[in-house]
Design a protein around this motif. Structure first.
Motif, short mmCIF file in Angstrom:
data_model
loop_
_atom_site.label_atom_id
_atom_site.label_comp_id
_atom_site.label_asym_id
_atom_site.label_seq_id
_atom_site.Cartn_x
_atom_site.Cartn_y
_atom_site.Cartn_z
N SER A 1 1.43 10.50 1.84
CA SER A 1 2.51 9.56 2.16
C SER A 1 3.90 10.16 2.04
O SER A 1 4.85 9.60 2.59
CB SER A 1 2.42 8.34 1.23
OG SER A 1 2.57 8.75 -0.13
N SER B 1 0.82 -1.21 0.00
CA SER B 1 0.00 0.00 0.00
C SER B 1 0.86 1.26 0.00
O SER B 1 0.47 2.28 -0.59
CB SER B 1 -0.92 -0.01 1.22
OG SER B 1 -0.17 -0.10 2.42
N LEU B 2 2.04 1.21 0.65
CA LEU B 2 2.91 2.38 0.68
C LEU B 2 3.42 2.71 -0.72
O LEU B 2 3.44 3.88 -1.12
CB LEU B 2 4.09 2.13 1.63
CG LEU B 2 5.08 3.30 1.78
CD1 LEU B 2 4.37 4.54 2.30
CD2 LEU B 2 6.23 2.91 2.70
N LEU C 1 0.63 4.32 -2.71
CA LEU C 1 0.43 5.73 -2.36
C LEU C 1 1.53 6.62 -2.93
O LEU C 1 1.28 7.76 -3.32
CB LEU C 1 0.39 5.88 -0.84
CG LEU C 1 -0.87 5.36 -0.15
CD1 LEU C 1 -0.73 5.45 1.36
CD2 LEU C 1 -2.10 6.14 -0.61
N ARG C 2 2.74 6.10 -3.01
CA ARG C 2 3.85 6.91 -3.53
C ARG C 2 3.72 7.15 -5.03
O ARG C 2 4.10 8.21 -5.54
CB ARG C 2 5.18 6.24 -3.21
CG ARG C 2 5.54 6.25 -1.73
CD ARG C 2 6.90 5.64 -1.48
NE ARG C 2 7.97 6.45 -2.05
CZ ARG C 2 8.53 7.49 -1.44
NH1 ARG C 2 8.11 7.85 -0.24
NH2 ARG C 2 9.51 8.17 -2.01
#
Length: 346
Positions: free
Chosen positions: A45, A3-4, A7-8
């Motif tokens: 993020s 998920s990170l 988001l990036r």
């Protein structure tokens, strides 16, 4: 993809999508104001510099697309540029505040974790003729440091233990747990009766707790063929007998949690359950049985009790903990403490 990472990359995917839609729609429809979504998503993020970079990319896309739409230096495009710059500035501020809050939260967590490590000293792997296993899993919520507590001591009266759960989270819960453990460690050696230990804990908490705070707990003492239990509103332990049977050690009368003695002056009495050679007994906090999976189903502890039949209690608890985390599909939302006692056979 995590998920990170999603988001990036999301700001760039959104801005590329806006540019493609604008070109496909022709000059009749203009989607350039939607480029402000790029820096807005970046602040979720990314840091301040990354958000500024995404804002610069948005402006870099806006200019050639304005030329393509014959809008360069028009009032519509000027408003779009101002909007992108304004949203980028606000997003940079939001990203900075988010990072500051994350650093403060991390600092509080470190302090609380250090206090908890000092408070919850390692339990002995052997106590009398018992083998002991321990598992403690911290929650992943913001106030992940909770008030789960445990202790195992060998006294002149035999092996005694305490497991409990303080209402609430954070440093206040850790402080309350410290009062409970301190009172137990002293009373476990002084008092001959388990109920009297409970009275000592109640008196200690009455001096330090607020009127609406409480602690659920179990005090236990191991005998040759039995276990004495005093239950103060805590989930009853699970007995795994050598012959394969499984039973819940329900108290005859449920006692009030510690700290609520003002509502009932009667003393909570001890009760005994069989505990023979080859038997195991699992003490746990409600973070175990209240853990849910994606479908909202609670963890079926009794169904998974077969994992606890391994010879080494620590290996058994490690297997149960792994199964618990697998059931939830991710980090737990509440602290989960488990204490497994095994009385080996001859």
């Amino acid at each position: 993809m995590s998920s990170l990472r999603v988001l990036r990359w999301l700001p760039f995917v959104v801005m590329a999508g806006v540019a493609v839609m604008d070109m496909l729609a022709g000059r009749s429809l203009v989607f350039l104001p939607l480029l402000t979504l790029g820096p807005a998503f970046a602040s979720v993020s990314g840091g301040v510099r990354r958000t500024a970079f995404v804002g610069a990319v948005a402006l870099g896309i806006c200019v050639p697309m304005a030329i393509y739409n014959d809008l360069l230096f028009t009032w519509e495009n000027n408003l779009t540029v101002i909007g992108i710059a304004g949203v980028t500035g606000a997003s940079m501020l939001a990203a900075g505040l988010r990072l500051q809050r994350e650093r403060e939260l991390a600092s509080v967590r470190q302090v609380a974790e250090a206090a908890q490590r000092v408070l919850l000293r390692p339990v002995p792997r052997r106590a009398g003729d018992l083998r002991v296993g321990l598992s403690y899993t911290s929650a992943a919520a913001e106030a992940r440091i909770g008030g789960d507590l445990y202790e195992v001591v060998t006294t002149p009266q035999g092996v005694r233990l305490l497991i409990g759960d303080v209402q609430g989270k954070g440093l206040a819960a850790v402080e309350t747990a410290a009062w409970v453990l301190g009172a137990f460690r002293e009373a476990a050696y002084d008092e001959t009766d388990l109920a009297d230990i409970g009275e000592r804990l109640e008196a200690s908490l009455a001096r330090h707790l607020g009127s609406e705070q409480f602690v659920t707990a179990i005090i236990a003492e191991i005998h040759d063929t039995e276990v004495s239990l005093v239950n103060f509103g805590h989930p009853p332990p699970l007995l795994i007998h050598a012959d394969g049977g499984i039973a819940t050690a329900e108290p005859p009368e449920q006692g009030l949690p510690l700290g609520l003695g003002v509502f009932d002056a009667s003393q909570t009495k001890a009760h005994r359950v069989p505990f023979h050679r080859g038997d195991r007994i699992l003490f746990f906090t409600d973070g175990v049985i209240e853990a849910r999976n994606a479908a909202g189903e609670f963890y079926p502890l009794e169904e998974r009790a077969g994992l606890l039949r391994r010879e080494d209690p620590q290996v058994a608890l490690d297997a149960l903990r792994a199964d618990l985390v697998s059931h939830t599909g991710g980090p737990l939302l509440d602290d989960a403490a488990m204490l497994l006692l095994h009385r080996p056979g001859h």
